[in-house]
Design an enzyme around this catalytic site. Sequence first.
Site, PDB file in Angstrom:
ATOM      1  N   ASP A  91       0.875  -1.175   0.000  1.00 43.05           N
ATOM      2  CA  ASP A  91       0.000   0.000   0.000  1.00 43.05           C
ATOM      3  C   ASP A  91       0.910   1.221   0.000  1.00 43.05           C
ATOM      4  O   ASP A  91       2.104   1.140   0.287  1.00 43.05           O
ATOM      5  CB  ASP A  91      -0.975  -0.035   1.189  1.00 43.05           C
ATOM      6  CG  ASP A  91      -2.226   0.829   0.926  1.00 43.05           C
ATOM      7  OD1 ASP A  91      -2.237   1.577  -0.080  1.00 43.05           O
ATOM      8  OD2 ASP A  91      -3.189   0.764   1.724  1.00 43.05           O
ATOM      9  N   CYS A 280     -13.866 -23.452  18.749  1.00 43.74           N
ATOM     10  CA  CYS A 280     -12.910 -23.629  17.654  1.00 43.74           C
ATOM     11  C   CYS A 280     -11.928 -24.721  18.033  1.00 43.74           C
ATOM     12  O   CYS A 280     -11.664 -24.933  19.218  1.00 43.74           O
ATOM     13  CB  CYS A 280     -12.193 -22.298  17.423  1.00 43.74           C
ATOM     14  SG  CYS A 280     -10.792 -22.366  16.305  1.00 43.74           S
ATOM     15  N   CYS A 285      -6.743 -23.134  20.192  1.00 48.14           N
ATOM     16  CA  CYS A 285      -7.938 -23.434  20.984  1.00 48.14           C
ATOM     17  C   CYS A 285      -7.966 -24.888  21.468  1.00 48.14           C
ATOM     18  O   CYS A 285      -8.648 -25.185  22.449  1.00 48.14           O
ATOM     19  CB  CYS A 285      -9.182 -23.118  20.170  1.00 48.14           C
ATOM     20  SG  CYS A 285      -9.226 -21.383  19.701  1.00 48.14           S
TER      21      CYS A 285
HETATM   22  N1  GUN Z   1      -6.550   1.016   3.250  1.00 50.96           N
HETATM   23  C1  GUN Z   1      -7.790   1.148   3.773  1.00 50.96           C
HETATM   24  N2  GUN Z   1      -8.546   1.976   2.993  1.00 50.96           N
HETATM   25  C2  GUN Z   1      -7.759   2.339   1.950  1.00 50.96           C
HETATM   26  C3  GUN Z   1      -7.989   3.171   0.803  1.00 50.96           C
HETATM   27  O1  GUN Z   1      -9.071   3.724   0.592  1.00 50.96           O
HETATM   28  N3  GUN Z   1      -6.930   3.307  -0.068  1.00 50.96           N
HETATM   29  C4  GUN Z   1      -5.713   2.700   0.146  1.00 50.96           C
HETATM   30  N4  GUN Z   1      -4.720   2.879  -0.748  1.00 50.96           N
HETATM   31  N5  GUN Z   1      -5.482   1.927   1.219  1.00 50.96           N
HETATM   32  C5  GUN Z   1      -6.495   1.754   2.102  1.00 50.96           C
HETATM   33 ZN    ZN Z   2      -9.066 -21.284  17.482  1.00 55.64          ZN
END
Ligand code: GUN
Ligand code: ZN
Length: 492
Positions: A91, A280, A285
Amino acid sequence: MENGSFEITDKDIMGRIGKLKTPHGVIETPTLFPVINPNIDFIHPRELRRLGAQGVITNAYIIYRTNNLREKAVKRGIHDLIGFQGPVMTDSGSYQLSVYGDVEITNSEIIEFQNIIQADILTPLDIPTPPYVTRAEAEEDLKTTSSRLKEAKKIHSEIGDDRLLVGPIQGSTYCDLRTNSVKTAESIGFDIYAIGGMVPLMDNYEYSTVTEIIIEVKKCLSPSRPVHLFGAGHPMMFAVAVALGCDIFDSAAYALYAKNDRYLTPQGTLKLNEIHYFPCNCEVCSSYTPQELRTSEDKERLLAIHNLHTTFTELDTIKQAIKSNTLFELVEMRIRSHPSLLEGWRNAIFKKDFASTIERFDPSYKRTFFYTGIESCYRPAVIRHQKKTLELKIENREVSISFSPHIDAEFYFKPPFGIYHRALKESYPVGHAEIPSIIEAETIETGLKNLKEFIEKNKHVRITLICDTRWKNLISEFFDQIPTNVSFREVK
Ligand code: GUN
Ligand code: ZN
C-alpha cells in the site's frame, strides 16, 4: 497465464473462485492478505503462509520513511526484507494520509519506490475520502485520485514490466461518484480494482452503506476484473462481501483485535475474558483452555494465530459454498450474526437493481434450495421461477392447483415459489426446495402473489384450487375478492 490475468473457475451469487497470476505465484481468490508491519516481527510470514495466507500486504510508505528498512528493501527487495517469497502487495501511504492528513511523499515517488523494491502488486497514492463528507469535498478528492491513477498508470507502463497495478475506487458515500470513479479507473486500465474509503463504515458496522457501495461499484465494473475491498478483516462479513463480488481482502484485524484481547469468530467478536469454552479446534484453541490463554505470556500472538485460523477457515467455508452453490444458505446464516449485517444484506436484496444484477450472475441451476428465512424469498431461483410461471401458455380450459403434494393435480403450490407444473415436481428449484411447513406470513404471501398474478393472466381458464380449510381462509384473505374463474375443492 500472463501476470495480472484473472481466471474465474466457479461462481455463485456474484461471488467467484478465481486464479490471479502475480510474478511470485498464482493466488486463488477469494482470499485475504494479512497486513504485515515491516517494523515488528509479530508473526513471521512463514507462519502466515502455514495458516493459509497466499500473499501478504505491507506498507511501502512506512518502509520508505524508515532508513534502515528502506536501505535493505532497495538493496535486496521487499521479499527478502520481510522474509516471504509469495506475492507481496504494497500500500502507498494512503491510509496514513487519511489518518494524519498528509504524507511526505508524492504519488510518483511512492509508485517508483514500490517498483524499486519489487512489490508484486502496486498501489497509487489515492485519497481515501471518508463517508458523509460534503459532495464538493468528495468531488475534489476524486479529481485528485483520478489524476494520480493516470500518473501511476503512465509510470507503470514506462517501467514496462509485468507487476500488477491497483486502481483504487473512491467517491465517499456518493453512488454516482463511485460510478464515475469506476468508469475513470476502467478506462485507464488496472489489474485489480480496489474499493477504498470503507474503513470508517466497517468500523461502525454500517453494513447497509457498505453493501450499497459494493453493489454500485460492481454494477458498472466489468465482471472479469478482480475486486479488492480495502480494510475488510472481520470474518463475519466475508460471506456477504464475497457474495456481492469481492475477491480480495486485506486487513490487520487479526493483530489489532488480538492486541485488545478480542477473539474473532464468523459469528462476531468475543472478549477473551468472557470465553468459558472455545468454539474452535485450531492449534491454539485445542491446546489451551480459555483461562490458560488469558494468563499466557504469549497471549497476543496466540490470539492472533487463532484469529488468522478463523479468517482462513471462513474463506475456505465460503469457497466450498461457491463450489456446491450453497452460498445463499451460508450468507443467510452469517447475516444472523449481527443485526447490522442482516440490515446490510436486506438492503442489498430488497433493491430492484441488485435483484437484476444478481439475476445476471447467479447460476440458474443448483442442486439444492434450503429455505432459511424470509431472505430466501428474494433469491433469483424464486424470482426466475415466478417469471416463468407467468409466461406459461395454458392450452386447457380447466386446470387444477393442489396445495397438498399428495393429491393429483396439474399444478401444485409451494411458497415462496407459488405455483408449478407437476412435471417440475422433481426439478430444481421448486422440486428440490426444502421448505419448513411452518413459515412466515411474508413467505406465504410471496407464493400467493404468484398465484394471484397467474389467475389474472389466465382469466379464460377455469381454475380449481384443491386445499384444506386453512389454505382456503388464507387465500380468501389474500384475495379481496375471489375471481370468478376460481373455485375451491376443499379437502382434509
Ligand atoms: N486502506 C484502507 N482503505 C484504503 C484506501 O481507501 N486506499 C488505500 N490505498 N489503502 C487503504
Ligand atoms: Zn481457534
